[in-house]
Design a protein around this motif. Sequence first.
Motif, mmCIF file in Angstrom:
data_model
loop_
_atom_site.group_PDB
_atom_site.id
_atom_site.type_symbol
_atom_site.label_atom_id
_atom_site.label_comp_id
_atom_site.label_asym_id
_atom_site.label_seq_id
_atom_site.Cartn_x
_atom_site.Cartn_y
_atom_site.Cartn_z
ATOM 1 N N TYR A 20 0.858 -1.174 0.000
ATOM 2 C CA TYR A 20 0.000 0.000 0.000
ATOM 3 C C TYR A 20 0.896 1.227 0.000
ATOM 4 O O TYR A 20 1.917 1.261 0.706
ATOM 5 C CB TYR A 20 -0.897 0.029 1.233
ATOM 6 C CG TYR A 20 -1.959 -1.049 1.271
ATOM 7 C CD1 TYR A 20 -2.547 -1.525 0.107
ATOM 8 C CD2 TYR A 20 -2.389 -1.579 2.477
ATOM 9 C CE1 TYR A 20 -3.522 -2.503 0.134
ATOM 10 C CE2 TYR A 20 -3.375 -2.560 2.533
ATOM 11 C CZ TYR A 20 -3.934 -3.018 1.355
ATOM 12 O OH TYR A 20 -4.902 -3.984 1.386
ATOM 13 N N VAL A 39 -1.833 -0.689 -10.638
ATOM 14 C CA VAL A 39 -2.141 0.321 -9.626
ATOM 15 C C VAL A 39 -3.650 0.413 -9.455
ATOM 16 O O VAL A 39 -4.385 0.572 -10.430
ATOM 17 C CB VAL A 39 -1.575 1.705 -10.022
ATOM 18 C CG1 VAL A 39 -1.934 2.746 -8.957
ATOM 19 C CG2 VAL A 39 -0.065 1.638 -10.215
ATOM 20 N N VAL A 41 -6.253 2.755 -7.269
ATOM 21 C CA VAL A 41 -6.360 3.934 -6.396
ATOM 22 C C VAL A 41 -7.422 3.647 -5.337
ATOM 23 O O VAL A 41 -8.597 3.444 -5.652
ATOM 24 C CB VAL A 41 -6.712 5.198 -7.197
ATOM 25 C CG1 VAL A 41 -6.769 6.404 -6.254
ATOM 26 C CG2 VAL A 41 -5.687 5.439 -8.304
ATOM 27 N N HIS A 48 -1.584 12.273 -12.244
ATOM 28 C CA HIS A 48 -0.687 11.228 -12.736
ATOM 29 C C HIS A 48 0.158 11.825 -13.862
ATOM 30 O O HIS A 48 -0.381 12.275 -14.876
ATOM 31 C CB HIS A 48 -1.497 10.042 -13.242
ATOM 32 C CG HIS A 48 -0.678 8.817 -13.507
ATOM 33 N ND1 HIS A 48 -1.150 7.759 -14.244
ATOM 34 C CD2 HIS A 48 0.578 8.470 -13.124
ATOM 35 C CE1 HIS A 48 -0.229 6.816 -14.306
ATOM 36 N NE2 HIS A 48 0.837 7.230 -13.645
ATOM 37 N N LYS A 59 -10.069 7.805 -6.735
ATOM 38 C CA LYS A 59 -10.440 6.513 -6.164
ATOM 39 C C LYS A 59 -11.193 5.671 -7.193
ATOM 40 O O LYS A 59 -12.081 6.150 -7.883
ATOM 41 C CB LYS A 59 -11.329 6.710 -4.933
ATOM 42 C CG LYS A 59 -11.816 5.394 -4.316
ATOM 43 C CD LYS A 59 -12.703 5.616 -3.116
ATOM 44 C CE LYS A 59 -13.233 4.298 -2.569
ATOM 45 N NZ LYS A 59 -14.075 4.471 -1.365
ATOM 46 N N TYR A 73 3.617 11.019 -9.514
ATOM 47 C CA TYR A 73 2.384 11.634 -9.035
ATOM 48 C C TYR A 73 2.661 13.033 -8.499
ATOM 49 O O TYR A 73 3.702 13.291 -7.889
ATOM 50 C CB TYR A 73 1.750 10.784 -7.929
ATOM 51 C CG TYR A 73 1.487 9.355 -8.337
ATOM 52 C CD1 TYR A 73 0.500 9.048 -9.277
ATOM 53 C CD2 TYR A 73 2.220 8.297 -7.794
ATOM 54 C CE1 TYR A 73 0.260 7.744 -9.667
ATOM 55 C CE2 TYR A 73 1.983 6.991 -8.163
ATOM 56 C CZ TYR A 73 1.001 6.713 -9.104
ATOM 57 O OH TYR A 73 0.774 5.421 -9.487
ATOM 58 N N ILE A 81 -2.886 4.251 -2.576
ATOM 59 C CA ILE A 81 -2.952 3.307 -3.701
ATOM 60 C C ILE A 81 -2.448 1.940 -3.267
ATOM 61 O O ILE A 81 -1.794 1.792 -2.230
ATOM 62 C CB ILE A 81 -2.116 3.790 -4.905
ATOM 63 C CG1 ILE A 81 -0.628 3.940 -4.518
ATOM 64 C CG2 ILE A 81 -2.658 5.085 -5.468
ATOM 65 C CD1 ILE A 81 0.269 4.335 -5.682
ATOM 66 N N CYS A 82 -2.780 0.938 -4.069
ATOM 67 C CA CYS A 82 -2.186 -0.385 -3.939
ATOM 68 C C CYS A 82 -1.318 -0.617 -5.161
ATOM 69 O O CYS A 82 -1.771 -0.452 -6.297
ATOM 70 C CB CYS A 82 -3.265 -1.468 -3.845
ATOM 71 S SG CYS A 82 -2.589 -3.146 -3.759
ATOM 72 N N ASN A 83 -0.054 -0.952 -4.928
ATOM 73 C CA ASN A 83 0.884 -1.276 -6.009
ATOM 74 C C ASN A 83 1.109 -2.787 -6.037
ATOM 75 O O ASN A 83 1.475 -3.369 -5.020
ATOM 76 C CB ASN A 83 2.242 -0.604 -5.798
ATOM 77 C CG ASN A 83 2.140 0.891 -5.682
ATOM 78 O OD1 ASN A 83 2.156 1.420 -4.576
ATOM 79 N ND2 ASN A 83 2.051 1.575 -6.788
#
Length: 295
Positions: A20, A39, A41, A48, A59, A73, A81-83
């Motif tokens: 995260y 990615v 959001v 971006h 989101k 960013y 975000i989740c990567n």
Amino acid sequence: MDFFLNWFTQDETFPFFIQYGTHDEDLCLHTHADFSELVIVLSGTATHVVDGEEYPIRKGDVFVISNNTAHGYKHPKNFHICNIMFHLSYFLDYQSDIKTTAGFHALFVIEPTLTKTQGFKRQLTLNLAQYEEIHTLIVSLKNEYETKLPGYQTMIISLLSQLFTSLSRFYDVSQKSNSKEVVSIANTIAYMENHYNEDLSIEELAQYSGLSSRHFRRIFQRIYSISPTKYMTILRIQAAMKALQNPHLSITEIALLCGFSDSNYFSRKFKAETGKSPLEYRKYIQGLSNSSITI
């Protein structure tokens, strides 16, 4: 700045990492030298920056950044975000039916490639129900990765397959696409994956995509680094490799089943791609099966 996957994980045998990210400040432009990044959001908004161009994200937005694409960013506001970093080829074997969906090719292959030349397109934004489904999957993925209980890699592969499939389906039903080129090529690739055993000409495929033959060939080559004809041949050979595991099918039957009208031509193509004749490959597969330990 180049980012490498081994900066995040030292396990070279399992090319996967999930985290995260909370961005209170701008993230500098960087490229992924040897991995792709999915990615999602989770909250907030940001700008971006992709190869010098700026795009608003929020989101529910989902996108894939492939290697050698500079992005970062700016102006984050409650931005989380989740990567998910991975090698796509590792998690998709040639029998994976997810590749028969247009959404998979659009989201994971075509868009990341065209981003380098045509700019970033925010193609998939999840609605509330879709977001909750995806969020549940990434929570499970992160938990498996961090706890590393016995069999965690198998669980991650399973969960990642579910994640990729759900996102591909959501892309298929999404009406937010603003790139007809992405959709037309994605639909054509899915058609090829589902009809590889038919006699399809380049002209027919181009017509299906709504593009001229010349433009279709050019953009296909750019995205997949091979010609449409070569792609079809590989699909047929992969299908033949699977069919050869059935000892009750003759080589001629397999050739016809996989879209080759001539068994001799099939044998030449098969050996050129695999290094073995169909009969040699069948014996090789049978040898592997016979050497397996039965409990």
